[in-house]
Design a protein around this motif. Structure first.
Motif, short mmCIF file in Angstrom:
data_model
loop_
_atom_site.label_atom_id
_atom_site.label_comp_id
_atom_site.label_asym_id
_atom_site.label_seq_id
_atom_site.Cartn_x
_atom_site.Cartn_y
_atom_site.Cartn_z
N THR A 191 -49.33 -13.79 93.10
CA THR A 191 -49.21 -14.87 92.17
C THR A 191 -48.75 -14.18 90.94
O THR A 191 -48.25 -12.90 90.99
CB THR A 191 -50.90 -14.97 91.65
OG1 THR A 191 -51.10 -14.09 91.26
CG2 THR A 191 -51.58 -15.58 92.88
N ASP A 192 -48.46 -14.56 89.52
CA ASP A 192 -47.95 -13.76 88.54
C ASP A 192 -48.92 -13.13 87.71
O ASP A 192 -48.56 -12.52 86.82
CB ASP A 192 -47.24 -15.05 87.81
CG ASP A 192 -47.94 -16.04 87.20
OD1 ASP A 192 -49.05 -16.24 87.49
OD2 ASP A 192 -47.38 -16.84 86.43
N GLN A 193 -50.25 -13.53 87.95
CA GLN A 193 -51.28 -12.69 87.21
C GLN A 193 -51.13 -11.34 87.17
O GLN A 193 -51.35 -10.68 85.92
CB GLN A 193 -52.75 -12.98 87.92
CG GLN A 193 -53.10 -14.41 87.77
CD GLN A 193 -54.19 -14.82 88.40
OE1 GLN A 193 -55.19 -14.05 88.46
NE2 GLN A 193 -54.07 -15.96 89.20
N PRO A 194 -50.88 -10.42 88.18
CA PRO A 194 -50.95 -9.05 87.86
C PRO A 194 -49.85 -8.41 86.99
O PRO A 194 -50.00 -7.32 86.30
CB PRO A 194 -50.63 -8.42 89.16
CG PRO A 194 -51.29 -9.54 90.21
CD PRO A 194 -50.71 -10.68 89.68
N GLY A 195 -48.66 -9.11 86.89
CA GLY A 195 -47.62 -8.79 86.23
C GLY A 195 -47.68 -9.22 84.57
O GLY A 195 -46.90 -8.67 83.86
N LEU A 196 -48.71 -10.00 84.29
CA LEU A 196 -48.75 -10.40 82.85
C LEU A 196 -48.83 -9.29 81.82
O LEU A 196 -48.14 -9.58 80.77
CB LEU A 196 -50.11 -11.17 82.86
CG LEU A 196 -49.91 -12.70 83.45
CD1 LEU A 196 -51.49 -13.41 83.20
CD2 LEU A 196 -49.02 -13.59 82.68
N GLY B 18 -40.15 -7.18 85.24
CA GLY B 18 -40.91 -8.28 86.31
C GLY B 18 -42.19 -8.77 85.53
O GLY B 18 -42.72 -9.57 86.05
N GLY B 19 -42.33 -8.19 84.52
CA GLY B 19 -43.95 -8.54 83.92
C GLY B 19 -43.79 -9.78 82.89
O GLY B 19 -42.89 -10.33 82.85
#
Length: 631
Positions: A64-69, A76-77
């Protein structure tokens, strides 16, 4: 004063909208993702199976995109610090081992690389950290030093001939202990060590040290031990690390705040070793903020389970022959409803903290940074202590059913117990809060001559007699009024907390004025007073945050209910500290008794809304699937 009536029924969704706040969209998204996953409670898993399950769930999370927030857009964050912390907190509704492992990987390990490293580290590591191709550890705590990070024993000595640092554990006390990801999955560690170059120690710095090769074999010179079974969080592979003259390249130093040239020359944008150390640690508070918020969500889950059970379980009969649901008993309400009110209060205080963390500019002043650190420390302590007490109360409220692992509360108790001592021991954190508050008295501590001491005491006496604070004046005016509803006056409640804080802080400063004669002895003798100063300060912050949330609520029915929940929080906190308020003349004996009567009355008034108040947390139903609940 006119006390608004609580509506007969309040839509939980209206309360959820208030609770979700600034990151409402993200919260909805995370809930949907959590609800779409199969949740397997780990109660019956052995350690290895639990660890494997957590790693698999971590890999799902990485997709998912959560870890990169929280990371830089360039790698890529999402550049959304507040969103990142909020998403981690939401994991507190489920398996807390997953929350902790995610926090280690992306919050502590990844956060250290991002915030203590520079472009060379970001370019090489951040993408792999986000997608889990680089699993890492945060190796700070040692066997001999936990809270006292400044005096860690691990060394990193620069060898200019080889252009390498030699990382070494000189004694058993230097063993890195309780390191998440170390026992099983980690390949790279951020190791905190005393930097030594040219024969001189420059204090604690962070270094990237490989601990395993790609096949999982320990790296040369690295010894890894498994911490084994713990009281809880057994899905996290905590381990011990020792280093026997492990060599890493010069570039392994995370060099944002201090660097070593090829010839061994040390440089830093911050001249003072002490100030540099505290600046480095100050950048890493996201983990502390996330732990507090996650503890809050675990508390919400426990309360939701206990209140649902309390509405179903029946004990003893009324005169008419009907059995009574246990939540109708005042004693049961007393166990759960003040705790529920405090959970709401801490939620709004946490929401404000996350916003402050998100909004603080990169060029914030040292004063702004220290204020944020102190607030994070205080709320982490309050959230985690509250979790420990409330989950225990919830377990007791469910009797023997609460003791069964299948009903989830036993696991919550075990998993949250350590929260009070990791990411900062709570007692130490409250001292940090008090230390920040005492800076306003710095001028008195810099000149402790007999004349300065006499002046300080005289000013204290004059202030006590002739120049009472505005808060004290409001408290006295309202307390002495004939208005029987003064207890529900928000201004009176807030000024009472403010006045207590000012009085306690002045008292601490007065006791510490002799610290030049025997700094340790004087501080140690006043430590209880110091801790109280930190505690009452956070109490005031929490009440103020709740009051602001209520005043900004746009839904009239939700606002009316939250007004009463806020009253219950404030008055139950006053009741808990009645001894101080009575001893210091802030409450009369009759007012003190009235506080208890008011808390009882509020419990009865809020009883019909208890289910709506916990349903408003919008916890995915799969995390409340306890067999003790009938449906």
């Amino acid at each position: 004063m006119d006390i608004p009536a609580v509506p007969t029924k309040v839509d939980p969704g209206a309360l959820t909208a208030v609770l979700d706040g600034r990151w409402a969209g993200l919260r909805r998204e995370v809930r949907a993702q959590m609800a779409a996953e199969d949740f397997s409670d780990p109660a019956n898993l052995d350690i290895e199976a639990h660890r494997a399950q957590v790693l698999e769930n971590l890999r799902r999370l990485a997709r998912t995109d959560q870890p990169g927030l929280g990371f830089d857009v360039a790698y890529g964050g999402g550049n959304d610090v507040g969103g990142s912390v909020t998403s981690f907190e939401m994991l507190g509704f489920g398996d807390l081992s997953l929350m902790v492992k995610a926090g280690v990987q992306w919050g502590l390990f990844g956060g250290a690389v991002q915030l203590l490293g520079t472009e060379r580290h970001h370019e090489k590591y951040l993408r792999g950290i986000m997608d889990l191709s680089t699993l890492g550890c945060f190796a700070m705590t040692e066997h001999g030093h936990g809270s006292d990070v400044q005096n860690l024993h691990t060394t990193a000595t620069y060898d200019p001939a080889a252009r390498e640092f030699v990382v070494h554990s000189p004694d058993s006390g230097a063993t890195k202990e309780y390191i998440g990801n170390a026992a099983r999955d980690g390949r790279l560690a951020v190791v905190f060590a005393q930097l030594v170059t040219g024969g001189e120690s420059r204090g604690v710095h962070a270094f990237l040290v490989p601990i395993r090769d790609a096949d999982g074999t320990p790296a040369p010179g690295v010894t890894i031990e498994d911490c084994g079974r713990k009281a809880g969080l057994n899905g996290v592979d905590n381990g011990r690390l020792t280093f026997d003259r492990v060599r890493v390249p010069r570039e392994a130093l995370l060099n944002r705040f201090g660097d070593v040239a090829e010839d061994g020359a040390y440089s830093s944008p911050i001249e003072s070793d002490g100030r540099r150390f505290f600046t480095m640690l100050g950048t890493l508070i996201r983990g502390r903020v996330s732990v507090g918020g996650s503890a809050g969500n675990a508390t919400k889950r426990a309360l939701a389970l206990a209140i649902r059970y309390g509405e179903q379980r029946r004990q003893f009969k009324r005169p008419d022959g009907d059995e009574v649901v246990i939540l109708d008993y005042l004693g049961h309400q007393r166990k759960l409803l003040p705790a529920l009110a405090k959970t709401y209060a801490l939620h709004f205080a946490q929401e404000e903290l996350v916003s402050k963390l998100h909004d603080i500019p990169s060029d914030a002043s040292e004063e702004e940074q220290r204020e944020l650190e102190a607030r994070a420390a205080g709320l982490k302590a309050f959230n985690t202590w509250h979790a420990t007490r409330t989950i225990q109360a919830a377990r007791e409220a469910c009797g023997g059913a609460g003791y069964l692992s299948e009903n989830l509360l036993a696991g919550l108790k075990a998993d949250t117990d350590v929260f009070t001592t990791f990411e900062g021991d709570n007692t130490v954190l409250l001292q940090l809060v008090a230390k920040g508050l005492l800076t306003q008295y710095k001028e008195y501590f810099e000149d402790l001559s007999p004349l300065a001491t006499a002046r300080f005491v005289a000013e204290q006496l004059v202030g006590a007699v002739l120049e009472r604070t505005a808060a004290r004046q409001v408290v006295e005016r309202l307390t002495e009024s004939d208005d029987g509803d003064v207890l529900f006056d928000r201004e009176w409640q807030q000024k009472l907390f403010e006045d207590r804080e000012e009085h306690v802080l002045e008292g601490v400063a007065n006791r510490l004025r002799k610290a030049a004669d025997d700094p340790f002895g004087v501080f140690n003798a006043a430590q209880d007073h110091v801790l109280r100063a930190g505690r009452v300060h956070v109490d005031r912050l929490v009440l103020d945050a709740f009051a602001r949330a209520v005043s900004s609520c746009e839904d009239a029915e939700a606002k009316a209910l939250l007004e009463r929940v806020c009253d219950l929080y404030a008055l139950s906190a006053i009741e808990e500290d009645r001894a101080w308020f009575l001893e210091h003349g802030r409450l009369t004996a009759s007012r003190s008794k009235a506080v208890t009567a008011a808390v009882n009355g509020l419990c009865a008034e809020l009883r019909p809304h208890a289910r709506a108040l916990v349903d408003a947390f919008a916890i995915p139903e799969q995390f409340l699937a306890a067999p003790m609940l009938l449906g």
